[in-house]
Scaffold this motif. Structure first.
Motif, PDB file in Angstrom:
ATOM      1  N   GLU A 301       0.867  -1.177   0.000  1.00  0.00           N
ATOM      2  CA  GLU A 301       0.000   0.000   0.000  1.00  0.00           C
ATOM      3  C   GLU A 301       0.902   1.224   0.000  1.00  0.00           C
ATOM      4  O   GLU A 301       1.783   1.363   0.850  1.00  0.00           O
ATOM      5  CB  GLU A 301      -0.921   0.017   1.205  1.00  0.00           C
ATOM      6  CG  GLU A 301      -1.795   1.280   1.244  1.00  0.00           C
ATOM      7  CD  GLU A 301      -2.694   1.370   2.468  1.00  0.00           C
ATOM      8  OE1 GLU A 301      -3.423   2.392   2.586  1.00  0.00           O
ATOM      9  OE2 GLU A 301      -2.663   0.469   3.307  1.00  0.00           O
ATOM     10  N   THR A 333      -3.098  12.936  -5.412  1.00  0.00           N
ATOM     11  CA  THR A 333      -3.193  11.544  -5.862  1.00  0.00           C
ATOM     12  C   THR A 333      -2.511  11.367  -7.207  1.00  0.00           C
ATOM     13  O   THR A 333      -1.836  10.362  -7.456  1.00  0.00           O
ATOM     14  CB  THR A 333      -4.672  11.123  -5.950  1.00  0.00           C
ATOM     15  OG1 THR A 333      -5.308  11.341  -4.699  1.00  0.00           O
ATOM     16  CG2 THR A 333      -4.795   9.662  -6.332  1.00  0.00           C
ATOM     17  N   SER A 356      -1.172  -0.755  -4.181  1.00  0.00           N
ATOM     18  CA  SER A 356      -2.458  -0.178  -3.760  1.00  0.00           C
ATOM     19  C   SER A 356      -2.304   1.335  -3.531  1.00  0.00           C
ATOM     20  O   SER A 356      -1.329   1.791  -2.924  1.00  0.00           O
ATOM     21  CB  SER A 356      -2.938  -0.858  -2.474  1.00  0.00           C
ATOM     22  OG  SER A 356      -4.154  -0.296  -2.047  1.00  0.00           O
ATOM     23  N   ASN A 358      -4.595   4.894  -2.415  1.00  0.00           N
ATOM     24  CA  ASN A 358      -5.849   5.452  -1.901  1.00  0.00           C
ATOM     25  C   ASN A 358      -6.344   6.549  -2.840  1.00  0.00           C
ATOM     26  O   ASN A 358      -5.580   7.427  -3.250  1.00  0.00           O
ATOM     27  CB  ASN A 358      -5.636   6.041  -0.506  1.00  0.00           C
ATOM     28  CG  ASN A 358      -5.454   4.953   0.538  1.00  0.00           C
ATOM     29  OD1 ASN A 358      -6.417   4.412   1.047  1.00  0.00           O
ATOM     30  ND2 ASN A 358      -4.195   4.617   0.837  1.00  0.00           N
ATOM     31  N   GLU A 389      -7.894   2.005  -3.631  1.00  0.00           N
ATOM     32  CA  GLU A 389      -8.606   1.880  -2.361  1.00  0.00           C
ATOM     33  C   GLU A 389      -9.559   3.063  -2.196  1.00  0.00           C
ATOM     34  O   GLU A 389      -9.139   4.220  -2.225  1.00  0.00           O
ATOM     35  CB  GLU A 389      -7.628   1.836  -1.191  1.00  0.00           C
ATOM     36  CG  GLU A 389      -6.756   0.598  -1.173  1.00  0.00           C
ATOM     37  CD  GLU A 389      -5.953   0.479   0.120  1.00  0.00           C
ATOM     38  OE1 GLU A 389      -6.339   1.134   1.126  1.00  0.00           O
ATOM     39  OE2 GLU A 389      -4.950  -0.250   0.125  1.00  0.00           O
ATOM     40  N   THR A 391     -12.061   4.826   0.354  1.00  0.00           N
ATOM     41  CA  THR A 391     -12.401   4.832   1.767  1.00  0.00           C
ATOM     42  C   THR A 391     -13.907   4.888   1.952  1.00  0.00           C
ATOM     43  O   THR A 391     -14.621   5.606   1.257  1.00  0.00           O
ATOM     44  CB  THR A 391     -11.748   6.025   2.499  1.00  0.00           C
ATOM     45  OG1 THR A 391     -12.193   6.040   3.849  1.00  0.00           O
ATOM     46  CG2 THR A 391     -12.105   7.337   1.844  1.00  0.00           C
ATOM     47  N   ASP A 417     -11.668   0.533   1.624  1.00  0.00           N
ATOM     48  CA  ASP A 417     -10.813   0.714   2.803  1.00  0.00           C
ATOM     49  C   ASP A 417     -11.664   1.046   4.022  1.00  0.00           C
ATOM     50  O   ASP A 417     -12.776   1.567   3.908  1.00  0.00           O
ATOM     51  CB  ASP A 417      -9.818   1.842   2.520  1.00  0.00           C
ATOM     52  CG  ASP A 417      -8.679   1.858   3.516  1.00  0.00           C
ATOM     53  OD1 ASP A 417      -8.513   0.873   4.252  1.00  0.00           O
ATOM     54  OD2 ASP A 417      -7.957   2.866   3.553  1.00  0.00           O
TER      55      ASP A 417
END
Length: 526
Positions: A301, A333, A356, A358, A389, A391, A417
């Motif tokens: 991750e 990101t 991975s 987020n 991922e 959330t 997540d």
């Protein structure tokens, strides 16, 4: 604390500078608008002064026109017989100097002098030839060479008979052409090519006037115009600058105060994040994900860590929410995906290994995440898989099925997540069709200590297994937790028990040491 006192003071200076700049800009704009408006008002006032002067002169001339129409001259009468009636008309009108008769092209009689015998065409050629009905000229029929204004009222179509109304304009001009400072310092009467200025008892050629007029207004009914001389409207407006300053300064101070207050969070928080992205202050860390059956590292991750330009570490719990609040999370990101793509060589080119990342729900607006993967990730031809991922603390149900479908077609894995901690809803599991559920570390930490949370953990595990979803348990820190999760057939484990997050360039070193370890499921000393 996000920033040191020195940093806070520095950003306070930035806020003061921005507030001062906006206040100064507001002051300049306010003064500019006020001066522009004042200039328009002054220009209108100057136009009004000229129009009013034209109206006064027309009112001066109008009675003569009416008198000529009401009392036609009898050509059979002698000048001596006509003179008393003409003198009465002059006395009654008051503004006249005299009336002069023209008969068959000859000036024959004057109310002031009496009988005359002058050629009309030679004495007043412009009027006789019909080029004008008005003329400015010095008095020739009297001993005083003073300015007069002649108004011709023809009685016949051939322009050979009529009356000349003579005005002592030199005296009348003191009333009619009186200046009106500051809008008009000088007012000039123009008749054909002759001009008469207030206070000057002489007629001048219009071309010989010392300066150009601000404006000239023509009479719609008679052959004259009025010119205004003085300062430009803009110059007069600027001369009144002091009167506009108090209000303008007040508005600028209010603007500066508002900008200072409103920019508090924007400058002190959003600006350093944006600066950090552009100056590559954010570092990519990764934490290994371990297969619970054989202990292999099957993925990582990726995480963001920020050491700002003052060499201070900023917690992700601080800068991630701020980046979301100020619309910078997508750029952050995107920066993460690009950095991972540039460092693909640090990951093993083995089947099933994944990276991975987020991703915030905002990144799915207008297909942005799909476009970024196509432009950044896919051109690198990665040998590893990419997992996004999402959330559960964001509203995942707002994501569109079309985007999810396109991501699946590109081979992108999806994980939810922090499952069980946010907007819990089983309905969107079907819509999102995730590949993985990640058990939040709060539930992992409760293993062996909290019966209620342990029950919730078992429920999540059972739900995932019945839906054929892979499970990753986060926050694994003890052997007891490892054994518990392995016993319940949780697919993968992630936590300090195996490794802390490490810089991406350190991961190959860790992986080599980990694979050589004879006890893959034991803690690894760093």
């Amino acid at each position: 604390m996000l920033f040191s006192q020195t940093g806070l003071a520095k950003y306070r200076y930035y806020r003061l500078a921005l507030a001062g700049a906006m206040g100064l800009l507001t002051l300049i704009l306010t003064l500019g608008i006020r001066i522009y408006e004042q200039s328009r008002v002054i220009s209108a006032d100057q136009q009004r002064v000229a129009m009013h002067t034209v109206e006064k002169l027309e009112k001066l001339l109008e009675p003569a026109s009416q008198a000529a129409r009401k009392t036609p001259v009898d050509p059979a009468l002698t000048c001596r017989e006509l003179q008393p009636a003409m003198q009465q008309t002059v006395a009654r009108m008051q503004t006249l100097r005299s009336i002069t008769l023209v008969t068959n092209g000859t000036i024959t009689c004057s109310s002031l002098i009496g009988a005359l015998d002058l050629s009309f065409s030679k004495t007043l050629p412009d009027i006789a030839q019909g080029r004008t009905r008005l003329e400015l000229r010095a008095a020739k029929l009297s001993r005083l060479d003073i300015p007069t204004l002649l108004l011709w009222q023809p009685a016949t179509a051939d322009n050979l008979n009529g009356e000349l109304f003579v005005y002592n304009i030199g005296i009348l001009s003191n009333f009619l052409l009186e200046p009106q400072p500051p809008y008009a310092r000088h007012i000039v009467l123009n008749v054909v090519k002759q001009s008469l200025e207030y206070g000057k008892n002489e007629i001048m050629q219009s071309l010989n006037l010392p300066q150009r007029p601000l404006l000239t207004v023509k009479s719609p009914n008679y052959d004259f115009s009025v010119s205004i001389y003085g300062e430009e409207a803009s110059a007069l407006a600027w001369s009144e600058l002091a009167s506009h300053l108090p209000l303008s300064v007040l508005i600028s101070l209010l603007t500066a105060t508002a900008v200072y207050l409103l920019s508090g969070s924007r400058i002190s928080l959003a600006y350093p994040i944006s600066h950090g992205i552009s100056h590559r202050e954010f570092k990519v860390y990764c934490q290994p994900i371990i297969n619970s059956v054989d202990g292999r590292c099957i993925g990582v991750e990726t995480l963001m860590r920020w050491k700002n330009r003052r060499q201070e570490w900023v917690s992700p719990d601080v800068f991630i929410p701020l980046a979301e609040q100020h619309g910078l999370i997508i750029g952050l990101t995107r920066y993460l995906i690009k950095t991972v793509t540039d460092n693909l060589s640090v990951f093993p080119a083995t089947s099933g290994f994944y990276v991975s990342i987020n991703v915030a729900a905002q990144h799915f607006n207008n297909m942005e995440i799909v476009d970024d993967i196509r432009k950044i990730w896919l051109p690198a031809q990665p040998s590893v898989s990419l997992m996004l991922e999402l959330t559960e603390r964001t509203r995942l149900q707002e994501l569109r099925a079309a985007e999810i479908s396109q991501l699946k077609e590109m081979g992108i894995l999806l994980a939810i997540d922090d499952f069980g901690t946010g907007h819990s809803s089983l309905s969107y599991l079907k819509t999102l069709n995730p590949d993985v559920l990640k058990i939040d570390q709060a539930f992992t930490a409760s293993i062996g200590t909290d019966a209620i949370n342990a029950t919730v953990t078992d429920t999540i595990i059972t739900l995932a297994q019945r839906l054929n979803l892979k499970l990753i348990a986060e926050g694994v820190e003890t052997r007891e937790q490892v054994d518990y999760l392995r016993k319940r057939k949780v697919d993968s484990l992630q936590g300090y028990y195996f490794a802390r997050p490490m810089p991406i360039e350190v991961f190959p070193i860790w992986l080599a040491r980990y694979e050589k370890s004879t006890q893959a499921m034991q803690p690894v000393d760093e």
